[in-house]
Write a protein that holds these residues in place. Structure first.
Motif, PDB file in Angstrom:
ATOM      1  N   GLN A 194       0.833  -1.199   0.000  1.00  0.00           N
ATOM      2  CA  GLN A 194       0.000   0.000   0.000  1.00  0.00           C
ATOM      3  C   GLN A 194       0.867   1.247   0.000  1.00  0.00           C
ATOM      4  O   GLN A 194       0.543   2.249  -0.623  1.00  0.00           O
ATOM      5  N   GLU A 195       1.980   1.149   0.707  1.00  0.00           N
ATOM      6  CA  GLU A 195       2.925   2.259   0.739  1.00  0.00           C
ATOM      7  C   GLU A 195       3.457   2.536  -0.672  1.00  0.00           C
ATOM      8  O   GLU A 195       3.562   3.675  -1.094  1.00  0.00           O
ATOM      9  N   SER A 196       3.731   1.455  -1.390  1.00  0.00           N
ATOM     10  CA  SER A 196       4.356   1.631  -2.702  1.00  0.00           C
ATOM     11  C   SER A 196       3.377   2.151  -3.764  1.00  0.00           C
ATOM     12  O   SER A 196       3.796   2.642  -4.798  1.00  0.00           O
ATOM     13  N   VAL A 197       2.083   2.051  -3.511  1.00  0.00           N
ATOM     14  CA  VAL A 197       1.135   2.572  -4.492  1.00  0.00           C
ATOM     15  C   VAL A 197       0.540   3.912  -4.042  1.00  0.00           C
ATOM     16  O   VAL A 197      -0.408   4.414  -4.644  1.00  0.00           O
ATOM     17  N   GLN A 198       1.112   4.467  -2.988  1.00  0.00           N
ATOM     18  CA  GLN A 198       0.589   5.727  -2.447  1.00  0.00           C
ATOM     19  C   GLN A 198       0.461   6.822  -3.514  1.00  0.00           C
ATOM     20  O   GLN A 198      -0.573   7.478  -3.610  1.00  0.00           O
ATOM     21  N   ALA A 199       1.513   6.984  -4.292  1.00  0.00           N
ATOM     22  CA  ALA A 199       1.522   8.088  -5.251  1.00  0.00           C
ATOM     23  C   ALA A 199       0.381   7.916  -6.262  1.00  0.00           C
ATOM     24  O   ALA A 199      -0.374   8.853  -6.538  1.00  0.00           O
ATOM     25  N   LYS A 200       0.249   6.701  -6.753  1.00  0.00           N
ATOM     26  CA  LYS A 200      -0.791   6.399  -7.724  1.00  0.00           C
ATOM     27  C   LYS A 200      -2.177   6.588  -7.093  1.00  0.00           C
ATOM     28  O   LYS A 200      -3.077   7.175  -7.692  1.00  0.00           O
ATOM     29  N   ALA A 201      -2.305   6.076  -5.868  1.00  0.00           N
ATOM     30  CA  ALA A 201      -3.583   6.166  -5.175  1.00  0.00           C
ATOM     31  C   ALA A 201      -3.946   7.634  -4.960  1.00  0.00           C
ATOM     32  O   ALA A 201      -5.110   8.023  -5.101  1.00  0.00           O
ATOM     33  N   ARG A 202      -2.955   8.451  -4.648  1.00  0.00           N
ATOM     34  CA  ARG A 202      -3.213   9.859  -4.398  1.00  0.00           C
ATOM     35  C   ARG A 202      -3.696  10.556  -5.676  1.00  0.00           C
ATOM     36  O   ARG A 202      -4.631  11.357  -5.639  1.00  0.00           O
ATOM     37  N   ALA A 203      -3.067  10.171  -6.785  1.00  0.00           N
ATOM     38  CA  ALA A 203      -3.465  10.787  -8.052  1.00  0.00           C
ATOM     39  C   ALA A 203      -4.923  10.453  -8.379  1.00  0.00           C
ATOM     40  O   ALA A 203      -5.713  11.331  -8.755  1.00  0.00           O
ATOM     41  N   ILE A 204      -5.288   9.189  -8.179  1.00  0.00           N
ATOM     42  CA  ILE A 204      -6.667   8.783  -8.458  1.00  0.00           C
ATOM     43  C   ILE A 204      -7.639   9.477  -7.510  1.00  0.00           C
ATOM     44  O   ILE A 204      -8.687   9.968  -7.917  1.00  0.00           O
ATOM     45  N   ALA A 205      -7.236   9.522  -6.253  1.00  0.00           N
ATOM     46  CA  ALA A 205      -8.095  10.145  -5.245  1.00  0.00           C
ATOM     47  C   ALA A 205      -8.315  11.615  -5.569  1.00  0.00           C
ATOM     48  O   ALA A 205      -9.420  12.143  -5.434  1.00  0.00           O
ATOM     49  N   GLU A 206      -7.256  12.245  -6.023  1.00  0.00           N
ATOM     50  CA  GLU A 206      -7.339  13.663  -6.373  1.00  0.00           C
ATOM     51  C   GLU A 206      -8.361  13.861  -7.492  1.00  0.00           C
ATOM     52  O   GLU A 206      -9.213  14.742  -7.422  1.00  0.00           O
ATOM     53  N   ASP A 207      -8.259  13.012  -8.516  1.00  0.00           N
ATOM     54  CA  ASP A 207      -9.204  13.109  -9.623  1.00  0.00           C
ATOM     55  C   ASP A 207     -10.636  12.913  -9.145  1.00  0.00           C
ATOM     56  O   ASP A 207     -11.552  13.592  -9.589  1.00  0.00           O
ATOM     57  N   HIS A 208     -10.768  11.992  -8.228  1.00  0.00           N
ATOM     58  CA  HIS A 208     -12.094  11.705  -7.697  1.00  0.00           C
ATOM     59  C   HIS A 208     -12.671  12.933  -6.996  1.00  0.00           C
ATOM     60  O   HIS A 208     -13.837  13.289  -7.173  1.00  0.00           O
TER      61      HIS A 208
ATOM     62  N   THR B 214      -9.791  17.639   2.988  1.00  0.00           N
ATOM     63  CA  THR B 214      -8.573  16.940   3.425  1.00  0.00           C
ATOM     64  C   THR B 214      -8.887  15.523   3.875  1.00  0.00           C
ATOM     65  O   THR B 214      -8.193  14.580   3.522  1.00  0.00           O
ATOM     66  N   GLU B 215      -9.975  15.417   4.644  1.00  0.00           N
ATOM     67  CA  GLU B 215     -10.342  14.099   5.162  1.00  0.00           C
ATOM     68  C   GLU B 215     -10.783  13.186   4.024  1.00  0.00           C
ATOM     69  O   GLU B 215     -10.403  12.018   3.950  1.00  0.00           O
ATOM     70  N   ALA B 216     -11.551  13.772   3.103  1.00  0.00           N
ATOM     71  CA  ALA B 216     -12.038  12.999   1.963  1.00  0.00           C
ATOM     72  C   ALA B 216     -10.863  12.443   1.161  1.00  0.00           C
ATOM     73  O   ALA B 216     -10.860  11.284   0.751  1.00  0.00           O
ATOM     74  N   LEU B 217      -9.864  13.289   1.000  1.00  0.00           N
ATOM     75  CA  LEU B 217      -8.694  12.859   0.236  1.00  0.00           C
ATOM     76  C   LEU B 217      -8.038  11.659   0.915  1.00  0.00           C
ATOM     77  O   LEU B 217      -7.701  10.665   0.266  1.00  0.00           O
ATOM     78  N   GLU B 218      -7.897  11.754   2.234  1.00  0.00           N
ATOM     79  CA  GLU B 218      -7.268  10.649   2.965  1.00  0.00           C
ATOM     80  C   GLU B 218      -8.072   9.365   2.808  1.00  0.00           C
ATOM     81  O   GLU B 218      -7.529   8.291   2.570  1.00  0.00           O
ATOM     82  N   ILE B 219      -9.396   9.511   2.964  1.00  0.00           N
ATOM     83  CA  ILE B 219     -10.256   8.320   2.863  1.00  0.00           C
ATOM     84  C   ILE B 219     -10.103   7.695   1.475  1.00  0.00           C
ATOM     85  O   ILE B 219      -9.931   6.488   1.326  1.00  0.00           O
TER      86      ILE B 219
ATOM     87  N   GLU C 182      -8.263   3.705  -2.443  1.00  0.00           N
ATOM     88  CA  GLU C 182      -7.595   3.398  -3.695  1.00  0.00           C
ATOM     89  C   GLU C 182      -6.390   2.501  -3.465  1.00  0.00           C
ATOM     90  O   GLU C 182      -6.157   1.549  -4.209  1.00  0.00           O
ATOM     91  N   ALA C 183      -5.623   2.824  -2.428  1.00  0.00           N
ATOM     92  CA  ALA C 183      -4.427   2.026  -2.135  1.00  0.00           C
ATOM     93  C   ALA C 183      -4.835   0.578  -1.924  1.00  0.00           C
ATOM     94  O   ALA C 183      -4.183  -0.352  -2.398  1.00  0.00           O
TER      95      ALA C 183
ATOM     96  N   ASP D 275      -2.737  -5.884  -5.129  1.00  0.00           N
ATOM     97  CA  ASP D 275      -3.209  -7.176  -5.598  1.00  0.00           C
ATOM     98  C   ASP D 275      -3.122  -8.174  -4.446  1.00  0.00           C
ATOM     99  O   ASP D 275      -2.054  -8.691  -4.130  1.00  0.00           O
ATOM    100  N   MET D 276      -4.270  -8.418  -3.799  1.00  0.00           N
ATOM    101  CA  MET D 276      -4.248  -9.234  -2.586  1.00  0.00           C
ATOM    102  C   MET D 276      -3.791 -10.668  -2.847  1.00  0.00           C
ATOM    103  O   MET D 276      -3.177 -11.287  -1.987  1.00  0.00           O
ATOM    104  N   ASP D 277      -4.113 -11.189  -4.023  1.00  0.00           N
ATOM    105  CA  ASP D 277      -3.672 -12.554  -4.311  1.00  0.00           C
ATOM    106  C   ASP D 277      -2.156 -12.647  -4.267  1.00  0.00           C
ATOM    107  O   ASP D 277      -1.589 -13.588  -3.721  1.00  0.00           O
ATOM    108  N   ARG D 278      -1.534 -11.625  -4.827  1.00  0.00           N
ATOM    109  CA  ARG D 278      -0.074 -11.638  -4.828  1.00  0.00           C
ATOM    110  C   ARG D 278       0.471 -11.460  -3.407  1.00  0.00           C
ATOM    111  O   ARG D 278       1.426 -12.110  -3.017  1.00  0.00           O
ATOM    112  N   VAL D 279      -0.174 -10.572  -2.669  1.00  0.00           N
ATOM    113  CA  VAL D 279       0.255 -10.350  -1.283  1.00  0.00           C
ATOM    114  C   VAL D 279       0.206 -11.668  -0.519  1.00  0.00           C
ATOM    115  O   VAL D 279       1.142 -12.032   0.189  1.00  0.00           O
ATOM    116  N   ILE D 280      -0.894 -12.389  -0.693  1.00  0.00           N
ATOM    117  CA  ILE D 280      -1.053 -13.633   0.055  1.00  0.00           C
ATOM    118  C   ILE D 280      -0.015 -14.665  -0.362  1.00  0.00           C
ATOM    119  O   ILE D 280       0.597 -15.330   0.476  1.00  0.00           O
ATOM    120  N   THR D 281       0.203 -14.778  -1.666  1.00  0.00           N
ATOM    121  CA  THR D 281       1.222 -15.721  -2.126  1.00  0.00           C
ATOM    122  C   THR D 281       2.579 -15.382  -1.517  1.00  0.00           C
ATOM    123  O   THR D 281       3.287 -16.253  -1.011  1.00  0.00           O
TER     124      THR D 281
END
Ligand SMILES: Nc1ncnc2c1ncn2[C@@H]1O[C@H](COP(=O)(O)OP(=O)(O)OP(=O)(O)O)[C@@H](O)[C@H]1O
Ligand SMILES: [Mg+2]
Length: 452
Positions: A116-130, A228-233, A238-239, A244-250
């Protein structure tokens, strides 16, 4: 996985644990061996089983502390289990497998957090658009969205430039105090978590699913929240979606199998020497239940099977009454490395009080500094505290370095109480002060049993 050399591991442990060099060496070697094993040819690798360790030593000399610090050092999944808990009333044999499930759950959380940490930047971009979508809905795409009551958009169809302007305002924090309507997911009830981890897994019942079906669908309800709160949520959401939980579990299963460490505390409490006939059976029973896990078997979890062949076990116990040789032979064989820890005396206590990064004296000094009080301990005072600790340990019960905790609390009680109201903010603790606090108690054995 960390690739610290044994010497580096010991050096790290030295920052927190005084002495006990043999124990530190053993755990360092065991840890390094896993790294070595991973670099061996695949065929032979399967044959190399971990050399499990038993740490033997009186109470309060650093057994658990060594394991705890080891856990923080390596990024291997690590859990600590009290072996004695399996002898408690209500215990059923299969419960011992729960330690493997717990280890896996921990491993999953570790990896999920990392992903989740590694996708933060991407998640933030999507959240921003939202957020921009909500603030500036495009009329065609979102006919049902509320009117843009918050933003005064001059042009009838908001152009890309408006959106970009808004984006800049968002990034600069100029919209922070605005409110938006957001679907806020309901927090899952903590009670459900407790249920589902307490042995429901084996029964194949998933409480969350059952309760989830009972609850209204469609996630949460719309709520007005600050931007600000909405962005965090949204970033969180998004994160979670991006990982990919399947990969995480493997990966988590792989990590648990290959580098997991289980610290089995109080292993001496499941040997059958003491006591009558009743409890003995159950203790030996616990050993029998532990055996397959330590020897290597497959534990089923809701995420899939986990093989325990290469999990490293570090057991620990005081072995006052019983000996490691009282364990059932099969289990003894799985713990080939035995390390005795030394009991601690005055010299070690002086060092424990002052040297570790988290030394007790430093802790009290820091606590009192928050009140503007500066305490200092002179050398003679520290010597005396260590001396008293040794004496009380000898006369009453030897609880090792834990004695220092009770002594310090008694020594500083008045200061801790008065600190906010003191006029004199500088206190030097010298031998006379220490002597004064302990003289009477130390000489009265009964009293020291209660107070120190
Ligand atoms: N060698 C040491 N160096 C620094 N601190 C120590 C040392 N030994 C013990 N301590 C301190 O004493 C406390 C108790 O130690 P620890 O929990 O490791 O005891 P233990 O050996 O596991 O005892 P038990 O058999 O009762 O579980 C620790 O929190 C730590 O602060
Ligand atoms: Mg312990």
């Amino acid at each position: 996985m960390s690739d610290l050399t044994p010497a580096e591991i010991v050096k790290e442990l030295d920052k927190y644990i005084i002495g006990q060099d043999k124990a530190k060496r053993s755990v360092a070697i065991a840890l390094r061996n896993r790294w070595r094993r991973r670099n061996v040819d695949a065929e032979l690798r399967e044959e190399i089983s971990p050399k499990n360790i038993i740490l033997i030593g009186p109470t309060g000399v650093g057994k658990t502390e060594i394991a705890r610090r080891l856990a923080r050092l390596t990024d291997s999944p690590f859990i600590k289990v009290e072996a004695s808990k399996f002898t408690e009333v209500g215990y059923v044999g299969r419960d011992v497998e729960s330690m493997v499930r717990d280890l896996l759950a921990l491993s999953i959380n570790m990896i999920k957090a990392r992903e989740q940490e590694s996708v933060q930047a991407k998640a933030r971009a999507i959240a921003e658009d939202h957020i921009l979508d909500i603030l500036l809905p495009e009329p065609k795409d979102r006919p049902d969205m509320g009117a843009d009551e918050f933003i005064d958009v001059s042009s009838p169809s908001p152009s890309a430039t408006t959106r970009e302007k808004l984006r800049n305002m968002l990034r600069e924090g100029k919209l922070d105090n605005r409110y938006v309507d957001l679907d806020v997911p309901e927090k899952s009830m903590p009670m459900v978590e407790i249920f589902s981890s307490a042995g429901m897994e084996e029964m194949g019942i998933n409480f969350k699913d059952i309760l989830g079906n009972m609850m209204p669908k469609g996630g949460g309800k719309k709520r007005k929240v600050k931007v600000t709160e909405a962005l965090e949520i949204l970033v969180q959401e998004e994160a979670q979606r991006l990982v990919d939980m399947d990969r995480v579990i493997t990966e988590a299963i792989e990590k648990t199998e290959q580098s997991g460490i289980i610290f089995l505390d109080e292993i001496d409490k499941i040997t059958g020497k003491e006591g009558g006939s009743g409890p003995d059976i159950s203790r030996e029973g616990v050993q029998r239940d532990l055996l397959p896990i330590v020897e290597g078997s497959t534990v089923t979890t809701k995420y899939g099977p986990v093989k325990t062949d290469h999990i490293l076990f570090i057991a620990s116990g005081a072995f006052h009454v019983s000996k490691p040789s009282d364990l059932i032979p099969e289990l003894q064989g799985r713990f080939p490395i035995r390390v005795a820890l030394n009991s601690l005396g005055k010299d070690e206590f002086v060092r424990i009080l002052t040297e570790p990064r988290n030394a007790l004296l430093l802790q009290y000094i820091a606590l009192l500094r928050t009140e503007g009080v500066n305490v200092a301990f002179d050398d003679a005072a520290i010597e005396t505290i260590a001396q008293v600790a040794e004496e009380v340990n000898n006369h009453t019960e030897n609880i090792g370095a834990r004695r220092l905790h009770t002594l310090m609390e008694h020594l500083l009680e008045d200061i801790l109480f008065d600190a906010p109201d003191r006029n004199d903010k500088n206190i030097i603790i010298d031998r006379a002060y220490v002597d004064g606090k302990f003289r009477d108690i130390k000489e009265d054995e009964d009293l020291s049993r209660y107070i120190l």
